[in-house]
Design an enzyme around this catalytic site. Structure first.
Site, PDB file in Angstrom:
ATOM      1  N   ASP A  29       0.698  -1.311  -0.015  1.00 25.35           N
ATOM      2  CA  ASP A  29       0.103   0.072  -0.062  1.00 25.35           C
ATOM      3  C   ASP A  29       0.909   1.338   0.224  1.00 25.35           C
ATOM      4  O   ASP A  29       1.739   1.345   0.834  1.00 25.35           O
ATOM      5  CB  ASP A  29      -0.896  -0.208   1.282  1.00 25.35           C
ATOM      6  CG  ASP A  29      -2.183   1.061   1.059  1.00 25.35           C
ATOM      7  OD1 ASP A  29      -3.163   0.469   1.005  1.00 25.35           O
ATOM      8  OD2 ASP A  29      -1.792   2.205   0.935  1.00 25.35           O
ATOM      9  N   ILE A  30       0.452   2.342  -0.687  1.00 26.53           N
ATOM     10  CA  ILE A  30       1.201   3.412  -1.056  1.00 26.53           C
ATOM     11  C   ILE A  30       1.237   4.288   0.163  1.00 26.53           C
ATOM     12  O   ILE A  30       1.985   4.911   0.522  1.00 26.53           O
ATOM     13  CB  ILE A  30       0.854   4.212  -1.865  1.00 26.53           C
ATOM     14  CG1 ILE A  30       1.970   5.109  -2.705  1.00 26.53           C
ATOM     15  CG2 ILE A  30      -0.469   5.147  -1.791  1.00 26.53           C
ATOM     16  CD1 ILE A  30       1.493   5.736  -4.245  1.00 26.53           C
ATOM     17  N   ASN A  84     -13.006  -3.343   2.180  1.00 20.27           N
ATOM     18  CA  ASN A  84     -13.760  -2.484   2.736  1.00 20.27           C
ATOM     19  C   ASN A  84     -14.991  -2.167   1.584  1.00 20.27           C
ATOM     20  O   ASN A  84     -14.253  -2.152   0.391  1.00 20.27           O
ATOM     21  CB  ASN A  84     -13.201  -1.013   2.621  1.00 20.27           C
ATOM     22  CG  ASN A  84     -12.282  -0.867   3.966  1.00 20.27           C
ATOM     23  OD1 ASN A  84     -12.504  -1.239   5.037  1.00 20.27           O
ATOM     24  ND2 ASN A  84     -11.193  -0.246   3.825  1.00 20.27           N
ATOM     25  N   GLY A  90     -15.853   2.538   3.986  1.00 22.68           N
ATOM     26  CA  GLY A  90     -14.313   3.059   3.785  1.00 22.68           C
ATOM     27  C   GLY A  90     -13.769   2.811   2.529  1.00 22.68           C
ATOM     28  O   GLY A  90     -12.469   2.990   2.460  1.00 22.68           O
ATOM     29  N   GLN A  91     -14.441   2.508   1.488  1.00 22.88           N
ATOM     30  CA  GLN A  91     -13.646   2.255   0.176  1.00 22.88           C
ATOM     31  C   GLN A  91     -13.466   3.526  -0.626  1.00 22.88           C
ATOM     32  O   GLN A  91     -14.465   4.088  -0.914  1.00 22.88           O
ATOM     33  CB  GLN A  91     -14.741   1.269  -0.757  1.00 22.88           C
ATOM     34  CG  GLN A  91     -14.025   0.658  -2.015  1.00 22.88           C
ATOM     35  CD  GLN A  91     -14.753  -0.228  -2.869  1.00 22.88           C
ATOM     36  OE1 GLN A  91     -16.050  -0.656  -2.257  1.00 22.88           O
ATOM     37  NE2 GLN A  91     -14.320  -0.902  -3.694  1.00 22.88           N
ATOM     38  N   HIS A  97     -10.422  -5.296  -3.602  1.00 25.42           N
ATOM     39  CA  HIS A  97      -9.097  -5.454  -3.307  1.00 25.42           C
ATOM     40  C   HIS A  97      -9.209  -5.717  -1.682  1.00 25.42           C
ATOM     41  O   HIS A  97     -10.337  -5.284  -0.902  1.00 25.42           O
ATOM     42  CB  HIS A  97      -8.246  -4.203  -3.262  1.00 25.42           C
ATOM     43  CG  HIS A  97      -8.620  -2.977  -2.703  1.00 25.42           C
ATOM     44  ND1 HIS A  97      -9.547  -2.204  -3.396  1.00 25.42           N
ATOM     45  CD2 HIS A  97      -8.304  -2.576  -1.482  1.00 25.42           C
ATOM     46  CE1 HIS A  97      -9.950  -1.126  -2.556  1.00 25.42           C
ATOM     47  NE2 HIS A  97      -9.278  -1.228  -1.475  1.00 25.42           N
ATOM     48  N   HIS A  99      -7.165  -5.640   2.081  1.00 25.08           N
ATOM     49  CA  HIS A  99      -6.108  -5.129   2.796  1.00 25.08           C
ATOM     50  C   HIS A  99      -5.378  -6.394   3.717  1.00 25.08           C
ATOM     51  O   HIS A  99      -6.106  -7.010   4.270  1.00 25.08           O
ATOM     52  CB  HIS A  99      -6.534  -4.040   3.721  1.00 25.08           C
ATOM     53  CG  HIS A  99      -6.990  -2.980   2.956  1.00 25.08           C
ATOM     54  ND1 HIS A  99      -6.127  -1.698   3.135  1.00 25.08           N
ATOM     55  CD2 HIS A  99      -8.360  -2.677   2.694  1.00 25.08           C
ATOM     56  CE1 HIS A  99      -6.901  -0.795   2.251  1.00 25.08           C
ATOM     57  NE2 HIS A  99      -8.291  -1.291   1.826  1.00 25.08           N
TER      58      HIS A  99
HETATM   59  P1  5GP Z   1      -9.749   1.517   0.147  1.00 22.85           P
HETATM   60  O1  5GP Z   1     -10.029   2.627   0.998  1.00 22.85           O
HETATM   61  O2  5GP Z   1     -10.483   1.489  -1.058  1.00 22.85           O
HETATM   62  O3  5GP Z   1     -10.274   0.279   1.209  1.00 22.85           O
HETATM   63  O4  5GP Z   1      -8.378   0.992   0.015  1.00 22.85           O
HETATM   64  C1  5GP Z   1      -7.653   1.768  -0.908  1.00 22.85           C
HETATM   65  C2  5GP Z   1      -5.999   1.751  -0.533  1.00 22.85           C
HETATM   66  O5  5GP Z   1      -5.254   2.017  -1.696  1.00 22.85           O
HETATM   67  C3  5GP Z   1      -5.616   2.938   0.328  1.00 22.85           C
HETATM   68  O6  5GP Z   1      -5.051   2.212   1.558  1.00 22.85           O
HETATM   69  C4  5GP Z   1      -4.662   3.597  -0.389  1.00 22.85           C
HETATM   70  O7  5GP Z   1      -3.461   3.904   0.501  1.00 22.85           O
HETATM   71  C5  5GP Z   1      -4.056   2.729  -1.578  1.00 22.85           C
HETATM   72  N1  5GP Z   1      -3.648   3.357  -2.714  1.00 22.85           N
HETATM   73  C6  5GP Z   1      -4.362   4.218  -3.315  1.00 22.85           C
HETATM   74  N2  5GP Z   1      -3.891   4.583  -4.596  1.00 22.85           N
HETATM   75  C7  5GP Z   1      -2.985   3.777  -4.788  1.00 22.85           C
HETATM   76  C8  5GP Z   1      -1.813   3.618  -5.467  1.00 22.85           C
HETATM   77  O8  5GP Z   1      -1.605   4.128  -6.732  1.00 22.85           O
HETATM   78  N3  5GP Z   1      -0.532   2.500  -5.045  1.00 22.85           N
HETATM   79  C9  5GP Z   1      -0.779   2.047  -4.022  1.00 22.85           C
HETATM   80  N4  5GP Z   1       0.307   0.970  -3.928  1.00 22.85           N
HETATM   81  N5  5GP Z   1      -1.638   1.867  -3.063  1.00 22.85           N
HETATM   82  C10 5GP Z   1      -2.804   2.958  -3.420  1.00 22.85           C
END
Ligand code: 5GP
Ligand code: ZN
Length: 111
Positions: A29-30, A84, A90-91, A97, A99
């Site tokens: 994760d970034i 999420n 929280g998506q 995906h 986590h």
């Molecule tokens: P969500 O909030 O949708 O459950 O999770 C999305 C996750 O993707 C977040 O933890 C966010 O930091 C990560 N993320 C978003 N854009 C990028 C990206 O371009 N590269 C990587 N490696 N992670 C990303």
């Protein structure tokens, strides 16, 4: 389609790849929320968990999560696997995906 995770899966956008097979890519994760924070991303685009009815794929996603946790060395210490869904879940990225978080005691309560 302008989807960052589709681009990552297609290697059109950069990421740090942990594991990969024909159906998933696992990346770091970034914006990590724990010492180890990985994402299991489906190569096929599903907007949310609600859009995927493929039992095999969803089962394999958990197997991939286990493999990634082992590879990161957090399987024995412990880890959390989270999907999420939609806004209140929280998506923020609308591509299915999971986590995987670990590497420290995860003290946060659910919700
Ligand atoms: P969500 O909030 O949708 O459950 O999770 C999305 C996750 O993707 C977040 O933890 C966010 O930091 C990560 N993320 C978003 N854009 C990028 C990206 O371009 N590269 C990587 N490696 N992670 C990303
Ligand atoms: Zn996508």
């Amino acid at each position: 389609m302008d989807c960052i995770f589709c681009k990552i899966a297609a290697k059109e956008a950069k990421s740090s790849v942990v594991l990969e097979n024909e159906r998933f890519i696992v990346i770091k994760d970034i914006n990590p929320q724990a010492p180890e924070h990985m994402l299991v991303i489906t190569k096929e685009h599903f907007t949310t968990l609600l859009d995927c009815a493929d039992k095999g794929l969803l089962g394999d996603m958990l197997l991939m999560a286990k493999e990634a946790a082992k590879k990161a060395g957090i399987d024995e210490s412990g880890f959390r696997s989270v999907i999420n869904t939609n806004e209140e879940g929280g998506q923020t990225v609308l591509h299915l995906h999971m986590h995987i978080l670990g590497g420290r005691p995860l003290t946060g309560r659910m919700g």
